[in-house]
Motif scaffolding. Structure first.
Motif, PDB file in Angstrom:
ATOM      1  N   PRO A   8       3.087   2.845 -15.646  1.00 23.11           N
ATOM      2  CA  PRO A   8       3.394   2.720 -14.221  1.00 23.11           C
ATOM      3  C   PRO A   8       4.904   2.600 -13.981  1.00 23.11           C
ATOM      4  O   PRO A   8       5.636   2.243 -14.903  1.00 23.11           O
ATOM      5  CB  PRO A   8       2.675   1.423 -13.838  1.00 23.11           C
ATOM      6  N   PRO A   9       5.347   2.863 -12.753  1.00 19.58           N
ATOM      7  CA  PRO A   9       6.782   2.739 -12.480  1.00 19.58           C
ATOM      8  C   PRO A   9       7.286   1.318 -12.671  1.00 19.58           C
ATOM      9  O   PRO A   9       8.426   1.106 -13.072  1.00 19.58           O
ATOM     10  CB  PRO A   9       6.909   3.200 -11.019  1.00 19.58           C
ATOM     11  N   TYR A  10       6.421   0.336 -12.358  1.00 21.87           N
ATOM     12  CA  TYR A  10       6.732  -1.074 -12.578  1.00 21.87           C
ATOM     13  C   TYR A  10       5.495  -1.764 -13.137  1.00 21.87           C
ATOM     14  O   TYR A  10       4.371  -1.414 -12.777  1.00 21.87           O
ATOM     15  CB  TYR A  10       7.161  -1.762 -11.275  1.00 21.87           C
ATOM     16  N   HIS A  11       5.728  -2.736 -13.999  1.00 22.55           N
ATOM     17  CA  HIS A  11       4.612  -3.553 -14.468  1.00 22.55           C
ATOM     18  C   HIS A  11       4.213  -4.587 -13.414  1.00 22.55           C
ATOM     19  O   HIS A  11       3.039  -4.902 -13.267  1.00 22.55           O
ATOM     20  CB  HIS A  11       4.988  -4.263 -15.772  1.00 22.55           C
ATOM     21  N   TYR A  12       5.214  -5.088 -12.691  1.00 21.65           N
ATOM     22  CA  TYR A  12       4.966  -6.137 -11.702  1.00 21.65           C
ATOM     23  C   TYR A  12       5.733  -5.830 -10.419  1.00 21.65           C
ATOM     24  O   TYR A  12       6.841  -5.286 -10.456  1.00 21.65           O
ATOM     25  CB  TYR A  12       5.423  -7.504 -12.226  1.00 21.65           C
ATOM     26  N   VAL A  13       5.140  -6.213  -9.291  1.00 21.95           N
ATOM     27  CA  VAL A  13       5.779  -6.045  -7.986  1.00 21.95           C
ATOM     28  C   VAL A  13       5.809  -7.396  -7.286  1.00 21.95           C
ATOM     29  O   VAL A  13       4.784  -8.085  -7.200  1.00 21.95           O
ATOM     30  CB  VAL A  13       5.026  -5.019  -7.114  1.00 21.95           C
ATOM     31  N   VAL A  14       6.980  -7.769  -6.779  1.00 19.03           N
ATOM     32  CA  VAL A  14       7.188  -9.048  -6.111  1.00 19.03           C
ATOM     33  C   VAL A  14       7.376  -8.819  -4.623  1.00 19.03           C
ATOM     34  O   VAL A  14       8.041  -7.873  -4.208  1.00 19.03           O
ATOM     35  CB  VAL A  14       8.431  -9.763  -6.677  1.00 19.03           C
ATOM     36  N   LYS A  15       6.776  -9.692  -3.832  1.00 11.69           N
ATOM     37  CA  LYS A  15       7.095  -9.783  -2.410  1.00 11.69           C
ATOM     38  C   LYS A  15       7.842 -11.100  -2.224  1.00 11.69           C
ATOM     39  O   LYS A  15       7.320 -12.172  -2.528  1.00 11.69           O
ATOM     40  CB  LYS A  15       5.831  -9.755  -1.564  1.00 11.69           C
ATOM     41  N   ALA A  16       9.092 -11.041  -1.754  1.00  9.83           N
ATOM     42  CA  ALA A  16       9.934 -12.235  -1.687  1.00  9.83           C
ATOM     43  C   ALA A  16      10.539 -12.405  -0.302  1.00  9.83           C
ATOM     44  O   ALA A  16      10.726 -11.437   0.440  1.00  9.83           O
ATOM     45  CB  ALA A  16      11.053 -12.147  -2.730  1.00  9.83           C
ATOM     46  N   ASP A  17      10.858 -13.661   0.031  1.00 11.19           N
ATOM     47  CA  ASP A  17      11.588 -13.969   1.256  1.00 11.19           C
ATOM     48  C   ASP A  17      13.078 -13.813   1.018  1.00 11.19           C
ATOM     49  O   ASP A  17      13.561 -13.917  -0.126  1.00 11.19           O
ATOM     50  CB  ASP A  17      11.297 -15.406   1.698  1.00 11.19           C
ATOM     51  N   SER A  76       0.816  -1.221   0.000  1.00  8.40           N
ATOM     52  CA  SER A  76       0.000   0.000   0.000  1.00  8.40           C
ATOM     53  C   SER A  76       0.845   1.265   0.000  1.00  8.40           C
ATOM     54  O   SER A  76       0.362   2.339  -0.389  1.00  8.40           O
ATOM     55  CB  SER A  76      -0.938   0.000   1.218  1.00  8.40           C
ATOM     56  N   SER A  77       2.106   1.174   0.415  1.00 10.34           N
ATOM     57  CA  SER A  77       2.976   2.353   0.444  1.00 10.34           C
ATOM     58  C   SER A  77       3.617   2.648  -0.905  1.00 10.34           C
ATOM     59  O   SER A  77       4.057   3.787  -1.153  1.00 10.34           O
ATOM     60  CB  SER A  77       4.089   2.162   1.487  1.00 10.34           C
ATOM     61  N   LEU A  78       3.678   1.669  -1.775  1.00  6.92           N
ATOM     62  CA  LEU A  78       4.447   1.826  -3.012  1.00  6.92           C
ATOM     63  C   LEU A  78       3.942   2.938  -3.930  1.00  6.92           C
ATOM     64  O   LEU A  78       4.755   3.690  -4.487  1.00  6.92           O
ATOM     65  CB  LEU A  78       4.486   0.498  -3.772  1.00  6.92           C
ATOM     66  N   PRO A  79       2.616   3.087  -4.149  1.00  3.20           N
ATOM     67  CA  PRO A  79       2.195   4.152  -5.074  1.00  3.20           C
ATOM     68  C   PRO A  79       2.681   5.538  -4.670  1.00  3.20           C
ATOM     69  O   PRO A  79       3.066   6.340  -5.528  1.00  3.20           O
ATOM     70  CB  PRO A  79       0.663   4.044  -5.037  1.00  3.20           C
ATOM     71  N   GLU A  80       2.678   5.828  -3.367  1.00  2.09           N
ATOM     72  CA  GLU A  80       3.154   7.141  -2.927  1.00  2.09           C
ATOM     73  C   GLU A  80       4.670   7.215  -2.960  1.00  2.09           C
ATOM     74  O   GLU A  80       5.249   8.219  -3.392  1.00  2.09           O
ATOM     75  CB  GLU A  80       2.654   7.438  -1.514  1.00  2.09           C
ATOM     76  N   ILE A  81       5.344   6.139  -2.533  1.00  6.24           N
ATOM     77  CA  ILE A  81       6.808   6.132  -2.533  1.00  6.24           C
ATOM     78  C   ILE A  81       7.354   6.313  -3.941  1.00  6.24           C
ATOM     79  O   ILE A  81       8.339   7.025  -4.168  1.00  6.24           O
ATOM     80  CB  ILE A  81       7.328   4.805  -1.931  1.00  6.24           C
ATOM     81  N   LEU A  82       6.696   5.696  -4.903  1.00  8.78           N
ATOM     82  CA  LEU A  82       7.187   5.693  -6.281  1.00  8.78           C
ATOM     83  C   LEU A  82       6.500   6.739  -7.148  1.00  8.78           C
ATOM     84  O   LEU A  82       6.597   6.689  -8.374  1.00  8.78           O
ATOM     85  CB  LEU A  82       7.009   4.301  -6.894  1.00  8.78           C
ATOM     86  N   TRP A 131       0.818  -3.930 -11.390  1.00  6.07           N
ATOM     87  CA  TRP A 131       0.781  -2.631 -10.718  1.00  6.07           C
ATOM     88  C   TRP A 131      -0.639  -2.179 -10.383  1.00  6.07           C
ATOM     89  O   TRP A 131      -0.857  -1.536  -9.353  1.00  6.07           O
ATOM     90  CB  TRP A 131       1.483  -1.587 -11.569  1.00  6.07           C
ATOM     91  N   ASP A 132      -1.612  -2.499 -11.217  1.00  5.23           N
ATOM     92  CA  ASP A 132      -2.985  -2.077 -10.929  1.00  5.23           C
ATOM     93  C   ASP A 132      -3.495  -2.691  -9.636  1.00  5.23           C
ATOM     94  O   ASP A 132      -4.282  -2.061  -8.913  1.00  5.23           O
ATOM     95  CB  ASP A 132      -3.922  -2.431 -12.098  1.00  5.23           C
ATOM     96  N   LEU A 133      -3.029  -3.896  -9.295  1.00  7.23           N
ATOM     97  CA  LEU A 133      -3.432  -4.507  -8.029  1.00  7.23           C
ATOM     98  C   LEU A 133      -2.727  -3.851  -6.844  1.00  7.23           C
ATOM     99  O   LEU A 133      -3.289  -3.783  -5.747  1.00  7.23           O
ATOM    100  CB  LEU A 133      -3.152  -6.010  -8.054  1.00  7.23           C
ATOM    101  N   VAL A 134      -1.510  -3.363  -7.058  1.00  4.94           N
ATOM    102  CA  VAL A 134      -0.831  -2.597  -6.003  1.00  4.94           C
ATOM    103  C   VAL A 134      -1.643  -1.343  -5.678  1.00  4.94           C
ATOM    104  O   VAL A 134      -1.863  -1.010  -4.498  1.00  4.94           O
ATOM    105  CB  VAL A 134       0.596  -2.223  -6.449  1.00  4.94           C
TER     106      VAL A 134
END
Length: 326
Positions: A172-181, A158-164, A230-233
């Motif tokens: 969009p700044p990115y087409h895809y965003v990953v959350k990884a371990d 939820s922070s990414l749209p404002e940060i970026l 990105w649209d889901l972000v």
């Protein structure tokens, strides 16, 4: 007699005037030569400084974007942000992962790898993490208290749209965003190739849970590393559904958001190119193989080394007289 004296006096004056004129010419020439020399010297110094500065700037840029692959990408390239959720004190692990990702250069893609954690709480963190940021510029500090199942994943997305939010960046700044371990190894070339035929909107991508399942619409994607478009972000930022449902097993909760919001109509199960390390053997793993996108549960250095050796990650090491590695 008088005429001879007058002539000699005139000759003497002429000689003196000629000498003075000659000396003045020499001084002028010396002055001009000195100016030219100084000018050339200054220009030479400027050229050296500019060359050194360019080299330094290049090296600094390489350092600051050491985890940014193919930074000269075009608008047609796939843009991916990989956020590795970790802890502030995991300095050695971050340095190790910088080696892992900094030596990969996927073609036709811009892949940024960032280390993500919550607010710093100790004095040593404030100094050491600040130094990391100055040196590598690959850290995101979220406005949250460090946690595992109380909203860190929500805060990240939820922070990414404002940060970026940068008007000078692509949209969009990115087409895809990953959350990884931080115990997952992504092979970026294979990841990028797997994304080329896929949609860039309403997409949810990863390793489907439970292990025997191959249907990405039944439950959710494993926390080893999953991706959304990105649209889901942006939807996560704006929607009441994730905002009001943050506590619990975060990867399961993430899947619940998408189900309750009727989102992620485009789902891609990357199993079995994503899997857990082969040992111990379980239903969630298999042997290492070339078509791998990601290997999970690399909990110690031995497992990392076995994995990196299998994929021959040092094959492009340039020969040099400076070292000998048999």
């Amino acid at each position: 007699m008088t005429m001879m004296k007058t002539s000699k006096t005139a000759d003497r004056r002429s000689f003196i005037l000629s000498s003075i004129f000659f000396i003045c010419c020499l001084c002028t020439l010396a002055s001009i030569t000195e100016v030219r020399f100084d000018t050339l010297l200054r220009l030479g110094r400027c050229a050296v400084v500019e060359n050194d500065s360019t080299s330094l700037s290049f090296n600094t840029n390489d350092t600051n974007t050491s985890l940014t692959q193919n930074s000269t990408s075009s608008e047609e390239d796939i843009r991916i942000l990989i956020g590795i959720l970790t802890l502030p004190d995991q300095y050695h692990k971050r340095h190790f992962l910088r080696l892992i990702y900094g030596t990969q250069s996927p073609a036709g893609a811009k892949v940024d790898v960032k280390f993500v954690f919550c607010n710093l709480t100790k004095e040593d963190q404030k100094v050491l993490v600040a130094l990391e940021i100055m040196r590598y510029d690959d850290i995101m500090i979220l406005n949250c208290k460090e946690n595992m199942n109380k909203g860190k994943t929500y805060t990240y997305f939820s922070s990414l749209p404002e940060i970026l939010n940068d008007t000078n960046s692509p949209n969009p700044p990115y087409h895809y965003v990953v959350k990884a371990d931080d115990d997952t190894y992504f092979r970026l070339d294979n990841l990028v190739q797997s994304l080329r035929p896929l949609p860039r909107e309403d997409l949810y991508y990863g390793y489907v849970i439970p292990c025997p399942s191959m249907d990405p619409f039944v439950r959710y994607m494993s926390g080893m590393g999953y991706m959304v478009s990105w649209d889901l972000v942006q939807w996560i930022r704006d929607s009441e559904i994730p905002r009001n449902n943050q506590e619990g097993p975060e990867d399961k909760i993430f899947g619940d958001w998408l189900r309750d919001g009727h989102k992620a109509k485009n789902r891609f199960n990357a199993k079995w190119s994503m899997y857990n390390f082969p040992e111990p053997k379980t239903g969630c793993t298999h042997e290492l193989w070339p078509d791998t996108i990601a290997v999970h549960l690399l909990k110690n250095q031995e497992k990392w080394i076995r994995t990196l050796k299998f994929f021959n990650v040092t094959e492009n090491l340039k020969p040099s007289k400076l070292y000998h590695i048999p």
